[in-house]
Enzyme design. Structure first.
Site, mmCIF file in Angstrom:
data_model
loop_
_atom_site.group_PDB
_atom_site.id
_atom_site.type_symbol
_atom_site.label_atom_id
_atom_site.label_comp_id
_atom_site.label_asym_id
_atom_site.label_seq_id
_atom_site.Cartn_x
_atom_site.Cartn_y
_atom_site.Cartn_z
ATOM 1 C CG ASP A 164 -1.662 0.873 1.521
ATOM 2 O OD1 ASP A 164 -2.183 2.490 0.191
ATOM 3 O OD2 ASP A 164 -2.683 1.532 2.037
ATOM 4 C CE1 TYR A 179 -7.741 10.596 1.564
ATOM 5 C CE2 TYR A 179 -8.730 9.767 -0.815
ATOM 6 C CZ TYR A 179 -8.252 9.015 1.152
ATOM 7 O OH TYR A 179 -8.288 7.877 1.756
ATOM 8 N NE ARG A 233 -1.098 12.005 9.659
ATOM 9 C CZ ARG A 233 -1.922 11.315 8.523
ATOM 10 N NH1 ARG A 233 -1.643 10.057 8.350
ATOM 11 N NH2 ARG A 233 -2.842 11.890 8.015
#
Lengths: 410, 410
Positions: free
Chosen positions: B197, B222, B369
């Site tokens: 992934d 995206y 993050r």
């Protein structure tokens, strides 16, 4: 005929609606059952989503905590709730997600899980291909057995191996419309569930899923709902089945608490468990404009106009172009919002019409198909279709059509 | 530090790239790994698709027979071919379709079919949830068995029950990056296939799928590809596997001849058989703009800048805000294009930063993050993040943050 058509247009209660769409006045558009026309409100709304919601407000547009955000996260349920009254469903029974194909896979899988010991998914030959192909996918997984029966034999084929009867309400090629109430009851009497594909129904013909006791349905956003090319699809699950529903495309958006980021899947309550991955927001926002427009007109007016247009055209064509064999039912009670005629050179005739800005489509091998999108097709468009087709046949200009066809998306 | 940052910006070879995006000058955007910023070229392109291709040219936009049509039908392959060089793939090995979740289902299914007798899909706990949930979907169908092993134990867990090793190259929360070559080899040595992934990798870190001999991959449109909210995803299948590939989401767009409308599915040759339903054209068109932009900059420059930004920030943060525990690897060789820090009040700190127009995100339960999208993040943004976070902690303003969090799409 032209005069009669003009008179009908003048007294049409939906005559103002065409102005809500971007269609040139000289275009007669009979392909709204393939790609619905552009609502005039769509470009501004899409530009707002792109420039303001994505460009300026960025990631915060996913949320709507204070009622002022764009609330992208709620679009699947929000648009679903607007589609619900068009198909006789309740709020919370419809959700927008993925494509018709993907939603079929979810719901066929769910039905099979609800009927252990039965593996047959019954449908008809000549159903829209993707519906049949999705059953083949489950057959490849050894979870389903596909069985096809001709229309007249469907009820006899409903034995106790059938888990699911899966039919398209209005046939994409011929416009034939199933008696949804009768077949739903027949499936239930045989202990099977039923899944209706409403792709060629929603926004054009009467559909009352709960009145007939339907279990599942799917439908298309880019035809009569005018949601834009490849618009996301919708799915319906009757409320009574939602609690037990299990479907294998268990992506994070269908989780009870997607933002807890846990390792184990727990389906969201209700219809939300049909969601899988992150929804495509630009396409979904365009769909909302189309749905708003259709919901605003109201389903009864749409249905009435749709039927009147196709009846007008069927009669005129039979009179003026009798050599074309109509393959759609003559009785409007058993027909969707379209008419199809068979002709050995249907492809060339279709191209010749397009050259005259009369846009319908061709379905292999020999079908000329015209859809009557009730919100913007005029009676004068129908009259023009008939008279110009007569002229094309008489002049022989269609024999010059040579160029290759790549196909278009139904 | 501000001065050093300004000096680095001045000598940055990508310094002109930020102007290609719609980002206010006073915004420091560290959330491009959640939702990439809007390319300035996107609004005009999307408006063209809406107004001209959909509105004016209608159904004919699906085709491109004469080289002048919009060619919507070719978008999945066309954009896939542009993504290919960003991930070390060849033309014809990448296609754009559906969502990451749906593509995972296709490829996990395909891998299981290629390894009869083996049912285990091996991954790690704490992988991005949807990856794990999609395996659960196949587990529910009794086709797979999900097995999770901590990073250090993965190689030992690769026994002869494992059909597929499925890992996310860069961890969405910590930024830890797997050694793709080593783990691919380990999987192959155990007779398993491997699926990567690349959602947090493509466009930001070096990926060379064919060099490491990877079998399958998926990735997100995206994030670093700047394809817009919920942009469609991509899938990679190594050429050697394409001929034998079987996947159960066998929709009509993956058929060898979709416009023949036959009852029986026959997979298209090559990567096209990964298509399922009709693609969402508006979202897909926006993705193409983002991909064009990134491909134009070039993967080497993106990777180099990405690493330099995160190194600058990691060092500055360690010096100025030492009380925040960095949970991302210190070695840039084993880290993606992000940094995460643990703090009991990470949520409040994130909100206080957002109030100062420094946009990063929070990942439950306690992670702050920050993603470094190399095309538009500046060194001065990084310096500002560090100094303002120091100021926020010192002033205590973050203690006032109370409002509820609904989560955002990673």
């Amino acid at each position: 005929m032209r005069k009669e058509a003009a008179r009908l247009d003048a007294s049409d209660t939906l005559r103002e609606c065409r102005a809500l769409f971007e269609i040139a006045d000289d275009v007669a558009y009979f392909d709204g059952n393939s790609l619905g026309a552009l609502p005039k409100a769509a470009p501004a709304r899409i530009a707002e989503v792109v420039q303001s919601e994505w460009g300026q407000r960025l990631i915060s547009s996913w949320n709507d905590a204070d009622g002022e955000g764009a609330g992208w996260i709620d679009l699947p349920q929000r648009i679903g709730a607007k589609i619900a009254p068009l198909i006789g469903a309740r709020r919370g029974e419809v959700i927008v997600a993925d494509s018709v194909s993907i939603n079929l896979f979810k719901l066929i899988s769910a039905a099979l899980a609800m009927r252990p010991g039965r593996k047959v998914v019954l449908s008809e030959p000549g159903n829209f291909p993707t519906d049949l192909y999705m059953v083949e996918g489950l057959e490849m997984q050894d979870l389903a057995e596909r069985c096809l029966a001709e229309r007249a034999d469907i009820e006899a084929a409903l034995d106790d191996n059938v888990a699911l009867l899966m039919l398209t309400h209005v046939h994409y090629k011929t416009g034939e419309m199933f008696d949804m109430a009768r077949l739903t009851k027949a499936a239930h009497d045989a202990g099977a569930l039923v899944l209706w594909d409403l792709s060629h129904s929603v926004g054009a013909v009467p559909v009352d899923l709960n009145a007939v006791g339907a279990d599942f349905a799917v439908g298309c956003g880019y035809k009569y709902l005018n949601g834009g090319p490849g618009a996301p699809a919708f799915a319906f699950v009757a409320e009574r089945h939602q609690q037990a529903l299990k479907q294998p495309l268990s992506g994070w958006m269908g989780h009870a608490r997607p933002f807890d980021f846990t390792d184990d899947y727990e389906p969201a309550p209700g219809i939300d468990r049909l969601l899988c991955g992150t929804p495509q927001i630009l396409s979904m926002s365009a769909l909302e404009v189309g749905v708003d427009l259709m919901a605003g007109i109201g389903v009864d007016a749409l249905v009435a106009k749709s039927r009147a247009l196709s009846e007008f055209t069927r009669e005129a064509m039979a009179q003026v172009v009798p050599e074309l064999e109509c393959v759609s039912p003559a009785d409007p009670e058993t027909r969707g919002s379209q008419l199809s005629w068979r002709h050995a050179d249907a492809y060339a005739l279709c191209q010749a019409l397009i050259a005259r800005r009369i846009i319908g489509d061709f379905r292999a091998p020999d079908v000329l198909r015209m859809g009557f999108a009730p919100a913007y097709v005029r009676y004068v468009d129908c009259a023009r279709l008939v008279t110009e087709l007569r002229d094309i046949l008489d002049s022989g200009e269609w024999r010059k059509v040579e160029y290759a066809q790549r196909g278009a998306v139904t």
